[in-house]
Design a protein around this motif. Structure first.
Motif, PDB file in Angstrom:
ATOM      1  N   SER A   1       0.842  -1.201   0.000  1.00 34.18           N
ATOM      2  CA  SER A   1       0.000   0.000   0.000  1.00 34.18           C
ATOM      3  C   SER A   1       0.878   1.253   0.000  1.00 34.18           C
ATOM      4  N   ASP A   2       0.344   2.324  -0.552  1.00 35.16           N
ATOM      5  CA  ASP A   2       1.113   3.568  -0.648  1.00 35.16           C
ATOM      6  C   ASP A   2       1.599   4.044   0.711  1.00 35.16           C
ATOM      7  N   ILE A   3       0.730   4.007   1.707  1.00 33.14           N
ATOM      8  CA  ILE A   3       1.131   4.520   3.026  1.00 33.14           C
ATOM      9  C   ILE A   3       2.267   3.701   3.627  1.00 33.14           C
ATOM     10  N   ARG A   4       2.225   2.379   3.513  1.00 33.30           N
ATOM     11  CA  ARG A   4       3.298   1.544   4.079  1.00 33.30           C
ATOM     12  C   ARG A   4       4.588   1.682   3.277  1.00 33.30           C
ATOM     13  N   GLN A   5       4.478   1.885   1.977  1.00 33.68           N
ATOM     14  CA  GLN A   5       5.679   2.121   1.186  1.00 33.68           C
ATOM     15  C   GLN A   5       6.327   3.435   1.603  1.00 33.68           C
ATOM     16  N   GLU A   6       5.507   4.452   1.843  1.00 36.59           N
ATOM     17  CA  GLU A   6       6.031   5.752   2.265  1.00 36.59           C
ATOM     18  C   GLU A   6       6.614   5.714   3.666  1.00 36.59           C
ATOM     19  N   GLU A   7       5.992   4.960   4.561  1.00 40.10           N
ATOM     20  CA  GLU A   7       6.437   4.914   5.954  1.00 40.10           C
ATOM     21  C   GLU A   7       7.619   3.988   6.183  1.00 40.10           C
ATOM     22  N   SER A   8       7.637   2.853   5.456  1.00 42.29           N
ATOM     23  CA  SER A   8       8.593   1.810   5.847  1.00 42.29           C
ATOM     24  C   SER A   8       9.062   0.899   4.715  1.00 42.29           C
ATOM     25  N   TRP A   9       8.961   1.374   3.467  1.00 42.46           N
ATOM     26  CA  TRP A   9       9.335   0.537   2.326  1.00 42.46           C
ATOM     27  C   TRP A   9       8.512  -0.758   2.279  1.00 42.46           C
ATOM     28  N   GLY A  10       7.372  -0.783   2.941  1.00 41.67           N
ATOM     29  CA  GLY A  10       6.536  -1.981   2.972  1.00 41.67           C
ATOM     30  C   GLY A  10       6.980  -3.030   3.976  1.00 41.67           C
ATOM     31  N   ILE A  11       7.952  -2.681   4.818  1.00 35.95           N
ATOM     32  CA  ILE A  11       8.431  -3.614   5.843  1.00 35.95           C
ATOM     33  C   ILE A  11       7.404  -3.681   6.970  1.00 35.95           C
ATOM     34  N   MET A  12       7.094  -4.901   7.389  1.00 35.93           N
ATOM     35  CA  MET A  12       6.230  -5.118   8.555  1.00 35.93           C
ATOM     36  C   MET A  12       6.909  -6.162   9.427  1.00 35.93           C
ATOM     37  N   VAL A  13       6.495  -6.232  10.663  1.00 36.64           N
ATOM     38  CA  VAL A  13       7.110  -7.188  11.585  1.00 36.64           C
ATOM     39  C   VAL A  13       6.060  -8.026  12.302  1.00 36.64           C
ATOM     40  N   ASN A  14       6.480  -9.193  12.740  1.00 42.13           N
ATOM     41  CA  ASN A  14       5.626 -10.041  13.564  1.00 42.13           C
ATOM     42  C   ASN A  14       6.090  -9.903  14.999  1.00 42.13           C
ATOM     43  N   TYR A  15       5.127  -9.701  15.893  1.00 46.28           N
ATOM     44  CA  TYR A  15       5.382  -9.744  17.331  1.00 46.28           C
ATOM     45  C   TYR A  15       4.760 -11.012  17.865  1.00 46.28           C
ATOM     46  N   ARG A  16       5.455 -11.651  18.796  1.00 45.63           N
ATOM     47  CA  ARG A  16       4.962 -12.888  19.413  1.00 45.63           C
ATOM     48  C   ARG A  16       4.508 -12.590  20.833  1.00 45.63           C
TER      49      ARG A  16
END
Length: 100
Positions: free
Chosen positions: A82-97
């Motif tokens: 998505s445009d917003i995630r590309q702008e904020e973080s290059w589309g990087i997301m993380v998993n939290y356990r």
């Protein structure tokens, strides 16, 4: 209001923990954004750099999850186009356990 949002998030996590406990689930994972990543890196960071940044708790989402007892599990590149995630973080997301 950011405080109200975190209050809602904390209730959601508490409800998830209660639900999972009742079903016998012992751990669960989130897929979460890192909205302030680009503010701290000029170029796309490596996985090691993302992990180190998350541990600083400078990002509000990481501060929320780590502060609620989660641990960083995985860094996912190209996880959100998505445009917003590309702008904020290059589309990087993380998993939290979360361990119950």
């Amino acid at each position: 209001d950011l405080d109200a949002l975190f209050g809602v998030g904390q209730r959601a996590i508490a409800e998830a923990v209660d639900y999972f406990k009742s079903t016998g689930v012992e751990e669960f994972y989130t897929l979460s954004p890192v909205p302030s990543l680009r503010k701290h890196f000029e170029e796309m960071p490596t996985e090691e750099q993302v992990r180190a940044f998350i541990e600083t708790r400078l990002d509000p989402v990481s501060r929320f999850h780590l502060g609620n007892g989660a641990s960083l599990h995985a860094v996912n590149f190209d996880a959100d186009s998505s445009d917003i995630r590309q702008e904020e973080s290059w589309g990087i997301m993380v998993n939290y356990r979360y361990t119950i």
